[in-house]
Scaffold this motif. Structure first.
Motif, PDB file in Angstrom:
ATOM      1  N   HIS A 138      43.721  42.468  44.702  1.00 37.92           N
ATOM      2  CA  HIS A 138      42.263  42.625  44.651  1.00 37.92           C
ATOM      3  C   HIS A 138      41.805  42.888  43.226  1.00 37.92           C
ATOM      4  O   HIS A 138      41.433  44.008  42.877  1.00 37.92           O
ATOM      5  CB  HIS A 138      41.823  43.772  45.562  1.00 37.92           C
ATOM      6  CG  HIS A 138      41.976  43.487  47.016  1.00 37.92           C
ATOM      7  ND1 HIS A 138      41.054  42.754  47.733  1.00 37.92           N
ATOM      8  CD2 HIS A 138      42.948  43.826  47.892  1.00 37.92           C
ATOM      9  CE1 HIS A 138      41.457  42.662  49.000  1.00 37.92           C
ATOM     10  NE2 HIS A 138      42.599  43.298  49.121  1.00 37.92           N
ATOM     11  N   GLU A 172      39.143  42.068  42.040  1.00 35.87           N
ATOM     12  CA  GLU A 172      37.687  42.204  41.993  1.00 35.87           C
ATOM     13  C   GLU A 172      37.217  43.651  41.879  1.00 35.87           C
ATOM     14  O   GLU A 172      36.089  43.910  41.470  1.00 35.87           O
ATOM     15  CB  GLU A 172      37.039  41.549  43.221  1.00 35.87           C
ATOM     16  CG  GLU A 172      37.273  42.254  44.554  1.00 35.87           C
ATOM     17  CD  GLU A 172      38.595  41.904  45.199  1.00 35.87           C
ATOM     18  OE1 GLU A 172      38.840  42.390  46.322  1.00 35.87           O
ATOM     19  OE2 GLU A 172      39.369  41.156  44.589  1.00 35.87           O
ATOM     20  N   HIS A 194      34.800  44.192  47.282  1.00 36.43           N
ATOM     21  CA  HIS A 194      35.503  43.209  48.111  1.00 36.43           C
ATOM     22  C   HIS A 194      34.724  42.892  49.378  1.00 36.43           C
ATOM     23  O   HIS A 194      34.553  41.714  49.737  1.00 36.43           O
ATOM     24  CB  HIS A 194      36.896  43.739  48.469  1.00 36.43           C
ATOM     25  CG  HIS A 194      37.589  42.975  49.542  1.00 36.43           C
ATOM     26  ND1 HIS A 194      37.948  41.643  49.410  1.00 36.43           N
ATOM     27  CD2 HIS A 194      38.001  43.360  50.789  1.00 36.43           C
ATOM     28  CE1 HIS A 194      38.544  41.232  50.526  1.00 36.43           C
ATOM     29  NE2 HIS A 194      38.584  42.258  51.365  1.00 36.43           N
ATOM     30  N   LYS A 253      38.646  34.383  50.366  1.00 36.23           N
ATOM     31  CA  LYS A 253      37.680  33.922  49.374  1.00 36.23           C
ATOM     32  C   LYS A 253      36.983  35.095  48.696  1.00 36.23           C
ATOM     33  O   LYS A 253      36.525  34.977  47.563  1.00 36.23           O
ATOM     34  CB  LYS A 253      36.644  32.996  50.030  1.00 36.23           C
ATOM     35  CG  LYS A 253      37.191  31.625  50.403  1.00 36.23           C
ATOM     36  CD  LYS A 253      36.104  30.717  50.930  1.00 36.23           C
ATOM     37  CE  LYS A 253      36.639  29.309  51.199  1.00 36.23           C
ATOM     38  NZ  LYS A 253      35.572  28.401  51.691  1.00 36.23           N
ATOM     39  N   ARG A 263      38.030  37.743  47.311  1.00 36.19           N
ATOM     40  CA  ARG A 263      38.932  38.541  46.471  1.00 36.19           C
ATOM     41  C   ARG A 263      39.398  37.715  45.280  1.00 36.19           C
ATOM     42  O   ARG A 263      39.278  36.494  45.272  1.00 36.19           O
ATOM     43  CB  ARG A 263      40.137  39.027  47.275  1.00 36.19           C
ATOM     44  CG  ARG A 263      41.099  37.915  47.675  1.00 36.19           C
ATOM     45  CD  ARG A 263      42.319  38.471  48.397  1.00 36.19           C
ATOM     46  NE  ARG A 263      41.986  38.981  49.711  1.00 36.19           N
ATOM     47  CZ  ARG A 263      42.744  39.829  50.389  1.00 36.19           C
ATOM     48  NH1 ARG A 263      43.869  40.261  49.863  1.00 36.19           N
ATOM     49  NH2 ARG A 263      42.397  40.240  51.593  1.00 36.19           N
ATOM     50  N   ILE A 264      39.970  38.419  44.307  1.00 39.38           N
ATOM     51  CA  ILE A 264      40.578  37.765  43.145  1.00 39.38           C
ATOM     52  C   ILE A 264      42.064  38.070  43.188  1.00 39.38           C
ATOM     53  O   ILE A 264      42.472  39.228  43.072  1.00 39.38           O
ATOM     54  CB  ILE A 264      39.961  38.288  41.835  1.00 39.38           C
ATOM     55  CG1 ILE A 264      38.466  37.962  41.784  1.00 39.38           C
ATOM     56  CG2 ILE A 264      40.680  37.693  40.621  1.00 39.38           C
ATOM     57  CD1 ILE A 264      37.726  38.610  40.637  1.00 39.38           C
ATOM     58  N   CYS A 265      42.878  37.038  43.436  1.00 38.08           N
ATOM     59  CA  CYS A 265      44.329  37.228  43.526  1.00 38.08           C
ATOM     60  C   CYS A 265      45.037  35.909  43.253  1.00 38.08           C
ATOM     61  O   CYS A 265      44.437  34.835  43.360  1.00 38.08           O
ATOM     62  CB  CYS A 265      44.737  37.779  44.891  1.00 38.08           C
ATOM     63  SG  CYS A 265      44.385  36.688  46.269  1.00 38.08           S
ATOM     64  N   LYS A 320      45.700  33.333  46.573  1.00 40.71           N
ATOM     65  CA  LYS A 320      44.536  33.028  47.420  1.00 40.71           C
ATOM     66  C   LYS A 320      44.664  31.666  48.102  1.00 40.71           C
ATOM     67  O   LYS A 320      44.426  31.526  49.299  1.00 40.71           O
ATOM     68  CB  LYS A 320      43.263  33.061  46.580  1.00 40.71           C
ATOM     69  CG  LYS A 320      41.999  32.750  47.383  1.00 40.71           C
ATOM     70  CD  LYS A 320      40.781  32.593  46.481  1.00 40.71           C
ATOM     71  CE  LYS A 320      40.353  33.905  45.896  1.00 40.71           C
ATOM     72  NZ  LYS A 320      39.009  33.817  45.263  1.00 40.71           N
TER      73      LYS A 320
END
Length: 200
Positions: A46, A48, A54, A181, A183-185, A188
């Protein structure tokens, strides 16, 4: 516990969110969500930020999906509330490893099911809608591992055949898609492919 008929207020707030893209009023509507603001997440999954960041990203990802737009009013209610409340138990389950700094939230899905069942009951959400929301939340991480070799000695086939008896599988997969979608990972794309495959 006191039960209030807040369903009209909730539905009005959902309509307002759809019109304005502003999720901040939910922090007043459901005060329990405020704890998400101060709850960290592991940056590797995560990037973000905190759980509230989130959650907002997940709700917005859901609203952008054609399946949500084409759903009935009750289905939209279930999907929206599932996205909004899916990580409600992360504040109480968060563990930060003292040595590595790694952040985990074990069993937050199951605890979230219980917390949301009580929360939604107190708000006067009807039984059938409440149960759909809570059942999806209880297994909202399943699409991420369902197609792996085994999870807790249960085959992917077992999970795929068991879940449709408990909930609308398309709703679970749509929630999982929005969750990824939102989240930043690094992984994904891989998890999104699993959700798409499971829904077909």
């Amino acid at each position: 516990m006191e039960v209030n008929n807040e369903l009209p207020i909730i539905k009005k707030q959902i309509a307002s969110t759809l019109a304005t893209d502003d999720l901040s009023p939910w922090l007043t509507c459901i005060p329990e969500l405020n704890d998400l603001i101060i709850t960290p997440q592991d940056p590797s999954h995560h990037g973000e930020g905190n759980v509230w960041v989130h959650t907002q990203m997940v709700v917005r990802a859901l609203l952008a999906e054609e399946e949500f737009t084409n759903s009935t009013q009750d289905e939209q209610f279930v999907l929206f509330m599932t996205a909004l409340l899916h990580d409600i138990a992360e504040p109480e389950t968060t563990i930060i490893d003292e040595n590595t700094g790694k952040i985990t939230q074990p069993r937050h899905s199951k605890k979230g099911e219980i917390r949301n069942r009580i929360l939604l009951w107190r708000m006067g959400v009807p039984f059938d809608l409440r149960e759909q929301i809570c059942r999806i939340i209880s297994v909202h991480q399943v699409p991420s591992f369902a197609l792996s070799d085994t999870h807790r000695n249960r085959s992917p086939e077992y999970l795929i055949h068991r879940l449709p008896w408990q909930l609308p599988i398309w709703m679970l997969c749509l929630q999982a898609k929005a969750d990824m979608k939102g989240r930043i990972c690094a992984d994904k794309k891989e998890h999104s492919m699993k959700s798409n495959y499971l829904s077909n």
